[in-house]
Design a protein around this motif. Structure first.
Motif, mmCIF file in Angstrom:
data_model
loop_
_atom_site.group_PDB
_atom_site.id
_atom_site.type_symbol
_atom_site.label_atom_id
_atom_site.label_comp_id
_atom_site.label_asym_id
_atom_site.label_seq_id
_atom_site.Cartn_x
_atom_site.Cartn_y
_atom_site.Cartn_z
ATOM 1 N N SER A 1 2.505 2.999 4.711
ATOM 2 C CA SER A 1 1.447 2.171 5.287
ATOM 3 C C SER A 1 1.905 1.556 6.608
ATOM 4 O O SER A 1 3.044 1.088 6.734
ATOM 5 C CB SER A 1 1.055 1.066 4.304
ATOM 6 N N HIS A 2 1.008 1.532 7.592
ATOM 7 C CA HIS A 2 1.348 0.955 8.894
ATOM 8 C C HIS A 2 1.562 -0.552 8.787
ATOM 9 O O HIS A 2 2.209 -1.162 9.644
ATOM 10 C CB HIS A 2 0.230 1.248 9.896
ATOM 11 N N ARG A 3 1.036 -1.176 7.721
ATOM 12 C CA ARG A 3 1.209 -2.615 7.549
ATOM 13 C C ARG A 3 2.663 -2.994 7.299
ATOM 14 O O ARG A 3 3.079 -4.115 7.586
ATOM 15 C CB ARG A 3 0.352 -3.109 6.382
ATOM 16 N N GLU A 4 3.430 -2.064 6.748
ATOM 17 C CA GLU A 4 4.833 -2.354 6.464
ATOM 18 C C GLU A 4 5.646 -2.507 7.740
ATOM 19 O O GLU A 4 6.752 -3.038 7.720
ATOM 20 C CB GLU A 4 5.429 -1.252 5.584
ATOM 21 N N GLU B 1 -1.400 -2.799 -3.951
ATOM 22 C CA GLU B 1 -2.816 -2.638 -3.630
ATOM 23 C C GLU B 1 -3.450 -1.784 -4.726
ATOM 24 O O GLU B 1 -2.845 -0.827 -5.208
ATOM 25 C CB GLU B 1 -2.943 -1.969 -2.258
ATOM 26 N N GLU C 1 0.809 -1.221 0.000
ATOM 27 C CA GLU C 1 0.000 0.000 0.000
ATOM 28 C C GLU C 1 0.840 1.268 0.000
ATOM 29 O O GLU C 1 0.297 2.368 0.124
ATOM 30 C CB GLU C 1 -0.928 0.004 1.220
ATOM 31 N N TYR D 1 -3.514 2.003 -4.583
ATOM 32 C CA TYR D 1 -2.168 2.584 -4.650
ATOM 33 C C TYR D 1 -1.640 2.543 -6.082
ATOM 34 O O TYR D 1 -0.983 3.489 -6.548
ATOM 35 C CB TYR D 1 -1.234 1.826 -3.711
#
Length: 511
Positions: free
Chosen positions: A270-273, A317, A266, A320
């Motif tokens: 992104s906080h997922r990273e 994503e 994303e 993105y």
């Protein structure tokens, strides 16, 4: 990740013969688990991953015109003597994991136990047998092999070795030191993969019993020895009534997108990273889990617009990806560039502060073609790809869209100078012209089942009758090397004429 040996067993066919020009390989089985095993020629090249169970090593290729062969370098090894058939076998494989070459050839301790003396045939008995069989001894080689079953034969025949049939091209690759891999999870039918092709791996029965005989000499070897009336008493090491058969198949790639979508990229912010527990896959990880050859896997990664970030393959994503594309198209519009000549250097300079340069270049590679002009790198943007992804963006949030309204909004949404056409949406969206008003909705070929029959069942449950023009984009990828769409439709559907148009419906009752 390894599957059980039973996963290799397919539908058996009695009386199946060897295909012309193919050779067979003898494998000594190290244990019940065979899936994800790398076949390679040199033990120095072993690169088994933790998921791989064993590594098979090619020892020697037997003469293609012989009925048997000898492996004098490995005492106790058993060349194959196919009974009542001509032609030779490809290579004898052994597993380094079993220990030394000497010990690897012995399937059980019973082979080392003292054996009772076997009865020996005399020359007179052999000549009498030839007379009963009405064979002229002058037309045969003077050396006679008298065969007998030893005490270890039953154990050897119970699964300590297996035969693998290889086409000539694969045999040449094996001899050249290339690796072959058997891939599949416990719940999957195992496949055999070369560098660029995938094969179904099934067990086929043969009506001709195949005997494994140590020290058996070929006709050419016997001719060179020029022996007279020699009788060779030989003990049969084992036998087999079946072999592994390879059939070219489509790679099973649907799982690839599913794995990569577990952790779509994303963007760097992104906080997922920051979550280390999220799944990431290297090339080796994907090769270990996807039932496809390496070249087929890499080609599919390009189709999915995947990119390598920090050594891991990631799919962008969708939002993105659209964001990156909008940055590029807006820059092209503001600079009044031609879509056929977008300079890479300027794009990176202008858009670098907004997004990572690697992502900008990846976006250009996905939606354009790279070329060099006067030492400068340029991209020619593909209008069809940009129009297609724009349509996907519009359709993904709508169950059904009025066709006329969609076409109007679609044309307004693409960059100025590009023209939208419905043929750009093949395999992405489906138009229903029988409804009033006509509608269009998202139907991606990637979301359909991978199996041929399951694919047709899904399509016919969605629509009872299809024209060839409508259904072709959704079954094109099911065609084999020499198979046409028409052949697929003939096999899996019935045709009829409706209002002067040929249509196809299911051969089966669809619930």
């Amino acid at each position: 990740m390894a599957g059980e040996k039973t996963a290799l067993a397919g539908k058996k066919r009695a009386g199946t013969g060897r295909r012309k020009g193919w050779v067979q390989v003898l494998c000594l089985a190290p244990g019940p688990r065979l899936v994800n095993t790398t076949f390679q020629e040199s033990s120095e090249k072993t690169h088994a991953s933790p998921q791989q169970i064993g590594t098979w090593q090619a020892v020697r290729r037997l003469p293609s015109d012989s009925r048997a062969g000898t492996l004098s370098d490995f005492p106790g090894h058993a060349p194959l003597a196919p009974e009542a058939r001509s032609g030779g076998f490809g290579a004898l494989l052994k597993s380094p994991a079993l220990g030394s070459a000497q010990s690897a050839t012995r399937p059980s301790r019973c082979c080392d136990m003292p054996r009772p003396p076997a009865s020996r045939r005399t020359r007179e008995e052999v000549d009498a047998t030839l007379q009963v069989a009405k064979l002229n001894a002058a037309e045969l080689l003077p050396t006679v092999h008298c065969l007998s079953f030893g005490p270890g034969t039953s154990g050897a025949a119970a699964g300590d070795f297996c035969l693998l049939e290889l086409e000539p091209a694969l045999c040449q690759q094996l001899e050249a030191g290339h690796s072959f891999v058997i891939r599949g999870d416990k719940d999957e039918q195992a496949v055999f993969c070369s560098k660029d092709k995938t094969y179904d791996l099934k067990i086929a029965d043969t009506s001709n019993m195949l005997l494994v005989i140590p020290g058996c000499k070929t006709a050419e070897q016997l001719k060179r020895e020029e022996t007279q009336g020699n009788i060779v008493h030989t003990e049969i090491f084992g036998f087999s009534n079946n072999y592994w058969e390879l059939r070219r198949c489509r790679p099973k790639l649907k799982k690839l997108k599913k794995l990569l979508m577990e952790n779509a990229y994303e963007g760097p912010d992104s906080h997922r990273e920051e979550d280390p527990s999220r799944s990431k896959y290297t090339t080796e990880d994907l090769l270990d889990q996807i039932q496809a050859s390496e070249e087929e896997l890499m080609a599919q990664l390009q189709v999915l617009n995947a990119c390598e970030i920090g050594g891991y393959w990631r799919i962008l994503e969708f939002d993105y990806e659209i964001k990156l594309l909008n940055h590029v198209t807006q820059l092209v519009d503001s600079e009044s560039w031609s879509f056929s000549k977008v300079p890479l250097t300027v794009c990176l300079q202008e858009l670098g502060p907004l997004e990572p340069e690697e992502m900008i270049e990846h976006c250009l590679q996905c939606y354009g073609k790279k070329y060099v002009d006067e030492d400068e790198v340029y991209f020619e943007l593909d209008a069809d790809k940009i129009c297609r992804v724009t349509a996907e963006m519009l359709l993904q949030n709508a169950v059904k869209f009025n066709l006329d309204e969609f076409q109007e909004v679609w044309q307004q949404s693409v960059p100025e100078g590009m023209t939208t056409r419905l043929d750009q949406l093949k395999g992405l969206a489906l138009v229903d012209r029988n409804s009033r008003p006509e509608i269009i909705f998202l139907l991606k070929v990637d979301d359909l089942p991978e199996g041929t029959q399951e694919r047709f069942n899904s399509l016919f449950s969605l629509r009872e009758k299809w024209t060839e023009e409508d259904i072709a984009p959704y079954i094109q990828d099911l065609c084999g090397e020499k198979q046409s769409i028409g052949a697929l439709l003939t096999k899996y559907s019935r045709s009829s004429v409706q209002n002067g148009v040929k249509v196809y419906n299911s051969r089966r009752l669809i619930s």
